[in-house]
Design an enzyme around this catalytic site. Structure first.
Site, short mmCIF file in Angstrom:
data_model
loop_
_atom_site.label_atom_id
_atom_site.label_comp_id
_atom_site.label_asym_id
_atom_site.label_seq_id
_atom_site.Cartn_x
_atom_site.Cartn_y
_atom_site.Cartn_z
N HIS A 120 0.79 -1.08 0.12
CA HIS A 120 -0.19 0.11 0.22
C HIS A 120 0.71 1.41 -0.01
CE1 HIS A 120 -3.55 -2.37 0.43
NE2 HIS A 120 -3.32 -2.98 1.67
N ASP A 157 -2.85 -10.87 -1.85
CA ASP A 157 -3.25 -10.36 -0.73
C ASP A 157 -4.76 -10.03 -0.82
OD1 ASP A 157 -2.08 -9.21 2.05
OD2 ASP A 157 -3.79 -8.10 1.40
N HIS A 159 -6.28 -7.39 -0.46
CA HIS A 159 -6.25 -5.93 -0.49
C HIS A 159 -5.45 -5.49 -1.82
CE1 HIS A 159 -6.86 -6.32 3.78
NE2 HIS A 159 -7.92 -5.72 3.35
N ASP A 234 -5.01 -13.03 4.18
CA ASP A 234 -5.90 -12.46 4.59
C ASP A 234 -7.12 -12.65 3.64
OD1 ASP A 234 -4.93 -10.99 2.58
OD2 ASP A 234 -4.63 -9.36 3.83
#
Length: 300
Positions: A120, A157, A159, A234
């Site tokens: 990120h 991931d 995200h 996740d």
């Protein structure tokens, strides 16, 4: 020998009650050593990466604010951590661990970073527990030193790898592939080379079928000579932030698909662990450890 970057600072303590499970960075190598999957010689402690290498990826003003601990309160909230010198050092060591891992992967086929996957972090921002983007830093290091010509970053991931996408949006030598929750964080997505948004509640069979199709597409379109893999766990149904519904077995099969593809194509692979926020820490650690177990079955 498969080499694994790890340093005690990876488990840097956060204020009590913080939801990011830093303890997993102690528990993962501990479990792997306990069960005999790895030995102490597999682990190495990276030094902090140099400022010169950081600046191949991150803008000077942003790096200066990190180094001087002068990020605004608003920017610190965006990261999700209260900024301190140890956290900055932690990110510098993670980034160097991923660079070292890339070198080891060229010799041994695969290498790991127990932490990392800080996808990120963009060129001039930190976000979502990420200050510096370790795999982006390592990618630019390889390109700048003529150690790779075309690089594929596989980000699974839950995200989207928005920072990675932003950093390489104008770099044709890097292909970014992100398969992620459509309605999950970050809510402002960037454009990867290949984005596959997923519906909430997606289960094993549909997920693996989607990955099979698009992983092949990513390899075909990128024609890489080096691969980075972000193997966040996740995606599990037990994850409190993930919104997908994968079993631990499907998460392991996901990893096998990526690792086997790189082994079959004789492509060096560096793996950073990414996110995992299941309620029970044992689920996080076991799912992460499965990635290492697979690598030792396939590559050792």
């Amino acid at each position: 020998m498969i080499k694994i970057a790890w340093h005690p600072i990876y488990a840097h303590p956060l204020p009590e009650g913080h939801r990011f499970p830093m303890i997993k960075y102690e528990l993962i190598p501990g479990q792997l050593l306990h069960e005999g999957t790895i030995e102490q010689d597999n682990l190495f402690n990276p030094e902090p990466v140099s400022e010169e290498i950081v600046l191949l990826t991150h803008q000077k003003d942003y790096w200066k604010q990190l180094k001087d601990l002068s990020l605004s309160a608003k920017d610190q909230r965006r990261i999700g951590f209260p900024l301190d010198a140890q956290l900055v050092e932690r990110e510098l060591r993670i980034a160097q661990g991923t660079i070292n891992g890339a070198h080891f992967a060229m010799t041994n086929g695969i290498a790991f970073n127990v932490a990392g996957g800080t996808h990120h972090a963009g060129s001039n921002w930190g976000e979502g527990f990420c200050l510096l983007n370790d795999q982006a830093i390592a990618t630019n290091y390889l390109l700048n030193n003529n150690l790779a010509k075309r690089i594929l970053i596989v980000d699974l991931d839950v995200h989207q790898g928005n920072g990675t996408a932003e950093i390489f949006q104008k770099e044709p030598r890097v292909f970014t592939f992100s398969m992620h929750g459509d309605k999950n964080f970050p809510f402002r997505k960037e454009n990867s080379s290949l984005d596959i948004p997923l519906d909430d509640g997606l289960e094993d069979e549909a997920y693996l079928s989607t990955l099979n199709t698009n992983l092949k597409k990513a390899f075909e379109r990128s024609k890489p000579d080096f691969v980075f893999y972000l193997s966040g766990v996740d995606v599990l149904s037990t994850d409190k932030l993930g919104k997908l519904a994968l079993s631990k077995a499907a998460c392991k099969e996901r990893d096998r698909m990526v690792l086997q593809a790189c082994k079959d194509k004789n492509l060096p692979l560096q793996v950073s662990m990414g996110g995992g926020y299941s309620v029970d820490i044992k689920d996080i650690v076991d799912a992460h450890c499965n990635t290492f177990r697979l690598a030792f079955d396939l590559f050792a």
